[in-house]
Motif scaffolding. Structure first.
Motif, PDB file in Angstrom:
ATOM      1  N   THR A  76      64.998  86.252  60.568  1.00  0.00           N
ATOM      2  CA  THR A  76      63.714  85.800  61.080  1.00  0.00           C
ATOM      3  C   THR A  76      63.652  85.991  62.588  1.00  0.00           C
ATOM      4  O   THR A  76      64.684  86.066  63.253  1.00  0.00           O
ATOM      5  CB  THR A  76      63.472  84.311  60.763  1.00  0.00           C
ATOM      6  N   LYS A  77      62.412  86.050  63.092  1.00  0.00           N
ATOM      7  CA  LYS A  77      62.195  86.176  64.527  1.00  0.00           C
ATOM      8  C   LYS A  77      61.142  85.157  64.925  1.00  0.00           C
ATOM      9  O   LYS A  77      60.122  85.006  64.246  1.00  0.00           O
ATOM     10  CB  LYS A  77      61.713  87.580  64.870  1.00  0.00           C
ATOM     11  N   GLN A  78      61.426  84.437  66.023  1.00  0.00           N
ATOM     12  CA  GLN A  78      60.450  83.492  66.548  1.00  0.00           C
ATOM     13  C   GLN A  78      60.340  83.707  68.048  1.00  0.00           C
ATOM     14  O   GLN A  78      61.340  83.760  68.752  1.00  0.00           O
ATOM     15  CB  GLN A  78      60.853  82.049  66.243  1.00  0.00           C
ATOM     16  N   PHE A  79      59.126  83.816  68.515  1.00  0.00           N
ATOM     17  CA  PHE A  79      58.861  84.039  69.936  1.00  0.00           C
ATOM     18  C   PHE A  79      58.273  82.761  70.506  1.00  0.00           C
ATOM     19  O   PHE A  79      57.169  82.370  70.148  1.00  0.00           O
ATOM     20  CB  PHE A  79      57.891  85.210  70.088  1.00  0.00           C
ATOM     21  N   ALA A  80      59.060  82.091  71.338  1.00  0.00           N
ATOM     22  CA  ALA A  80      58.662  80.841  72.009  1.00  0.00           C
ATOM     23  C   ALA A  80      58.185  79.824  70.978  1.00  0.00           C
ATOM     24  O   ALA A  80      58.920  79.496  70.063  1.00  0.00           O
ATOM     25  CB  ALA A  80      57.636  81.123  73.085  1.00  0.00           C
ATOM     26  N   VAL A  81      56.954  79.339  71.111  1.00  0.00           N
ATOM     27  CA  VAL A  81      56.461  78.288  70.229  1.00  0.00           C
ATOM     28  C   VAL A  81      55.620  78.839  69.083  1.00  0.00           C
ATOM     29  O   VAL A  81      55.043  78.073  68.314  1.00  0.00           O
ATOM     30  CB  VAL A  81      55.623  77.256  71.025  1.00  0.00           C
ATOM     31  N   PHE A  82      55.547  80.139  68.952  1.00  0.00           N
ATOM     32  CA  PHE A  82      54.740  80.737  67.902  1.00  0.00           C
ATOM     33  C   PHE A  82      55.437  80.617  66.548  1.00  0.00           C
ATOM     34  O   PHE A  82      56.607  80.287  66.462  1.00  0.00           O
ATOM     35  CB  PHE A  82      54.444  82.205  68.231  1.00  0.00           C
ATOM     36  N   GLU A  83      54.680  80.904  65.481  1.00  0.00           N
ATOM     37  CA  GLU A  83      55.224  80.803  64.137  1.00  0.00           C
ATOM     38  C   GLU A  83      56.369  81.785  63.922  1.00  0.00           C
ATOM     39  O   GLU A  83      56.381  82.869  64.480  1.00  0.00           O
ATOM     40  CB  GLU A  83      54.124  81.091  63.099  1.00  0.00           C
ATOM     41  N   ARG A  84      57.293  81.375  63.061  1.00  0.00           N
ATOM     42  CA  ARG A  84      58.442  82.219  62.728  1.00  0.00           C
ATOM     43  C   ARG A  84      57.978  83.352  61.816  1.00  0.00           C
ATOM     44  O   ARG A  84      57.180  83.163  60.910  1.00  0.00           O
ATOM     45  CB  ARG A  84      59.485  81.364  62.008  1.00  0.00           C
ATOM     46  N   GLU A  85      58.486  84.549  62.081  1.00  0.00           N
ATOM     47  CA  GLU A  85      58.145  85.732  61.292  1.00  0.00           C
ATOM     48  C   GLU A  85      59.396  86.192  60.547  1.00  0.00           C
ATOM     49  O   GLU A  85      60.469  86.312  61.133  1.00  0.00           O
ATOM     50  CB  GLU A  85      57.654  86.832  62.233  1.00  0.00           C
ATOM     51  N   GLU A  86      59.246  86.435  59.263  1.00  0.00           N
ATOM     52  CA  GLU A  86      60.382  86.899  58.467  1.00  0.00           C
ATOM     53  C   GLU A  86      60.470  88.418  58.568  1.00  0.00           C
ATOM     54  O   GLU A  86      59.542  89.126  58.204  1.00  0.00           O
ATOM     55  CB  GLU A  86      60.215  86.460  57.014  1.00  0.00           C
ATOM     56  N   LEU A  87      61.593  88.903  59.079  1.00  0.00           N
ATOM     57  CA  LEU A  87      61.788  90.338  59.265  1.00  0.00           C
ATOM     58  C   LEU A  87      62.358  91.000  58.016  1.00  0.00           C
ATOM     59  O   LEU A  87      61.964  92.111  57.664  1.00  0.00           O
ATOM     60  CB  LEU A  87      62.725  90.597  60.443  1.00  0.00           C
ATOM     61  N   ALA A  88      63.316  90.331  57.387  1.00  0.00           N
ATOM     62  CA  ALA A  88      63.976  90.903  56.210  1.00  0.00           C
ATOM     63  C   ALA A  88      64.422  89.780  55.293  1.00  0.00           C
ATOM     64  O   ALA A  88      64.741  88.682  55.743  1.00  0.00           O
ATOM     65  CB  ALA A  88      65.180  91.738  56.630  1.00  0.00           C
ATOM     66  N   ARG A  89      64.425  90.067  54.009  1.00  0.00           N
ATOM     67  CA  ARG A  89      64.931  89.116  53.016  1.00  0.00           C
ATOM     68  C   ARG A  89      65.678  89.919  51.954  1.00  0.00           C
ATOM     69  O   ARG A  89      65.248  91.004  51.553  1.00  0.00           O
ATOM     70  CB  ARG A  89      63.783  88.354  52.356  1.00  0.00           C
ATOM     71  N   ARG A  90      66.784  89.364  51.520  1.00  0.00           N
ATOM     72  CA  ARG A  90      67.583  90.027  50.490  1.00  0.00           C
ATOM     73  C   ARG A  90      68.065  88.970  49.508  1.00  0.00           C
ATOM     74  O   ARG A  90      68.704  87.991  49.906  1.00  0.00           O
ATOM     75  CB  ARG A  90      68.775  90.727  51.132  1.00  0.00           C
ATOM     76  N   VAL A  91      67.746  89.161  48.243  1.00  0.00           N
ATOM     77  CA  VAL A  91      68.163  88.233  47.200  1.00  0.00           C
ATOM     78  C   VAL A  91      68.957  89.027  46.172  1.00  0.00           C
ATOM     79  O   VAL A  91      68.450  89.988  45.596  1.00  0.00           O
ATOM     80  CB  VAL A  91      66.950  87.547  46.518  1.00  0.00           C
ATOM     81  N   ILE A  92      70.189  88.617  45.965  1.00  0.00           N
ATOM     82  CA  ILE A  92      71.031  89.217  44.934  1.00  0.00           C
ATOM     83  C   ILE A  92      71.047  88.238  43.762  1.00  0.00           C
ATOM     84  O   ILE A  92      71.488  87.097  43.908  1.00  0.00           O
ATOM     85  CB  ILE A  92      72.479  89.450  45.434  1.00  0.00           C
ATOM     86  N   ALA A  93      70.521  88.664  42.623  1.00  0.00           N
ATOM     87  CA  ALA A  93      70.469  87.821  41.429  1.00  0.00           C
ATOM     88  C   ALA A  93      71.510  88.330  40.438  1.00  0.00           C
ATOM     89  O   ALA A  93      71.452  89.487  40.010  1.00  0.00           O
ATOM     90  CB  ALA A  93      69.077  87.864  40.808  1.00  0.00           C
ATOM     91  N   ILE A  94      72.448  87.462  40.087  1.00  0.00           N
ATOM     92  CA  ILE A  94      73.499  87.832  39.131  1.00  0.00           C
ATOM     93  C   ILE A  94      73.336  86.941  37.911  1.00  0.00           C
ATOM     94  O   ILE A  94      73.438  85.717  38.000  1.00  0.00           O
ATOM     95  CB  ILE A  94      74.895  87.669  39.757  1.00  0.00           C
ATOM     96  N   ARG A  95      73.076  87.560  36.765  1.00  0.00           N
ATOM     97  CA  ARG A  95      72.875  86.823  35.514  1.00  0.00           C
ATOM     98  C   ARG A  95      74.132  86.949  34.660  1.00  0.00           C
ATOM     99  O   ARG A  95      74.703  88.033  34.514  1.00  0.00           O
ATOM    100  CB  ARG A  95      71.664  87.369  34.764  1.00  0.00           C
ATOM    101  N   PHE A  96      74.554  85.800  34.127  1.00  0.00           N
ATOM    102  CA  PHE A  96      75.744  85.743  33.282  1.00  0.00           C
ATOM    103  C   PHE A  96      75.332  85.606  31.827  1.00  0.00           C
ATOM    104  O   PHE A  96      74.334  84.960  31.499  1.00  0.00           O
ATOM    105  CB  PHE A  96      76.624  84.555  33.679  1.00  0.00           C
ATOM    106  N   GLY A  97      76.114  86.211  30.946  1.00  0.00           N
ATOM    107  CA  GLY A  97      75.866  86.126  29.517  1.00  0.00           C
ATOM    108  C   GLY A  97      76.461  84.855  28.927  1.00  0.00           C
ATOM    109  O   GLY A  97      77.062  84.027  29.622  1.00  0.00           O
ATOM    110  N   ALA A  98      76.317  84.715  27.622  1.00  0.00           N
ATOM    111  CA  ALA A  98      76.831  83.534  26.921  1.00  0.00           C
ATOM    112  C   ALA A  98      78.352  83.447  27.001  1.00  0.00           C
ATOM    113  O   ALA A  98      78.920  82.354  26.968  1.00  0.00           O
ATOM    114  CB  ALA A  98      76.380  83.571  25.459  1.00  0.00           C
ATOM    115  N   ASP A  99      79.019  84.596  27.128  1.00  0.00           N
ATOM    116  CA  ASP A  99      80.480  84.595  27.221  1.00  0.00           C
ATOM    117  C   ASP A  99      80.983  84.318  28.641  1.00  0.00           C
ATOM    118  O   ASP A  99      82.193  84.271  28.878  1.00  0.00           O
ATOM    119  CB  ASP A  99      81.049  85.928  26.717  1.00  0.00           C
ATOM    120  N   GLY A 100      80.061  84.148  29.613  1.00  0.00           N
ATOM    121  CA  GLY A 100      80.457  83.805  30.979  1.00  0.00           C
ATOM    122  C   GLY A 100      80.751  84.986  31.869  1.00  0.00           C
ATOM    123  O   GLY A 100      81.184  84.801  33.007  1.00  0.00           O
TER     124      GLY A 100
END
Length: 180
Positions: free
Chosen positions: A97-121
């Motif tokens: 994120t980037k914030q300039f002084a008192v202005f609102e925060r701006e999101e520059l980049a986001r990364r979400v890694i989703a790992i799904r597990f099966g019934a066997d773990g």
């Protein structure tokens, strides 16, 4: 005996005032330049990295059907969060994120890694989501009504008078004020 011009009272060498005026202008210019530099430096954007950002090298070591939860946790660390209704999906969330002084925060980049597990773990699937995959959510501004009285701050403060135990700790000395 000759009197040198510098020895005479009230003597000023030629150009003295002009020289001092020039020095004061230089000093003022330097002071303004320093103050301007400090002000501009104080207003520089504040860029922050947050979350758990696994490296590509570590992510490439995860293969569906092979690693267990314990092995993924040892490799990537504790997940940022898990799925809401089950713990079959782990999320590793990071952002910048980037914030300039008192202005609102701006999101520059986001990364979400989703790992799904099966019934066997073991790992069943792994996905990567970015800033473009996110969706805006409208926040409802309604308030849920609560039971009870709407008390002002004065009523709340006065309502607590006399409701505390006496200095002896005997609950029998507790008083309540009727109507509050």
């Amino acid at each position: 005996m000759s009197v040198e011009p510098a020895d005479r009272p009230g003597f000023r060498p030629a150009g003295g005032r002009a020289r001092r005026r020039g020095l004061s202008r230089v000093g003022t210019a330097v002071g303004l330049a320093l103050a301007g530099g400090l002000l501009l430096g104080a207003c520089a954007p504040d860029i922050n990295a947050r979350g758990n950002a696994p490296t590509e090298e570590r992510l490439s070591q995860i293969e569906p059907g092979k690693q267990t939860r314990a092995e993924v946790a040892a490799l990537l660390g504790t997940p940022s969060t898990t799925a809401t209704f089950d713990d079959e999906t782990w999320y590793y969330i990071s952002g910048q994120t980037k914030q300039f002084a008192v202005f609102e925060r701006e999101e520059l980049a986001r990364r979400v890694i989703a790992i799904r597990f099966g019934a066997d773990g073991t790992v069943e699937d792994m996905r990567e989501l970015g800033l473009a995959d996110g969706r805006e959510v409208d926040v409802v501004s309604r308030e849920t009504p609560t039971l009870g009285n709407d008390l002002s701050i004065i009523e709340q403060l006065l309502g607590n008078l006399g409701r505390f135990e006496g200095s002896s700790g005997n609950p029998a000395t507790t008083q309540t004020i009727p109507g509050l």
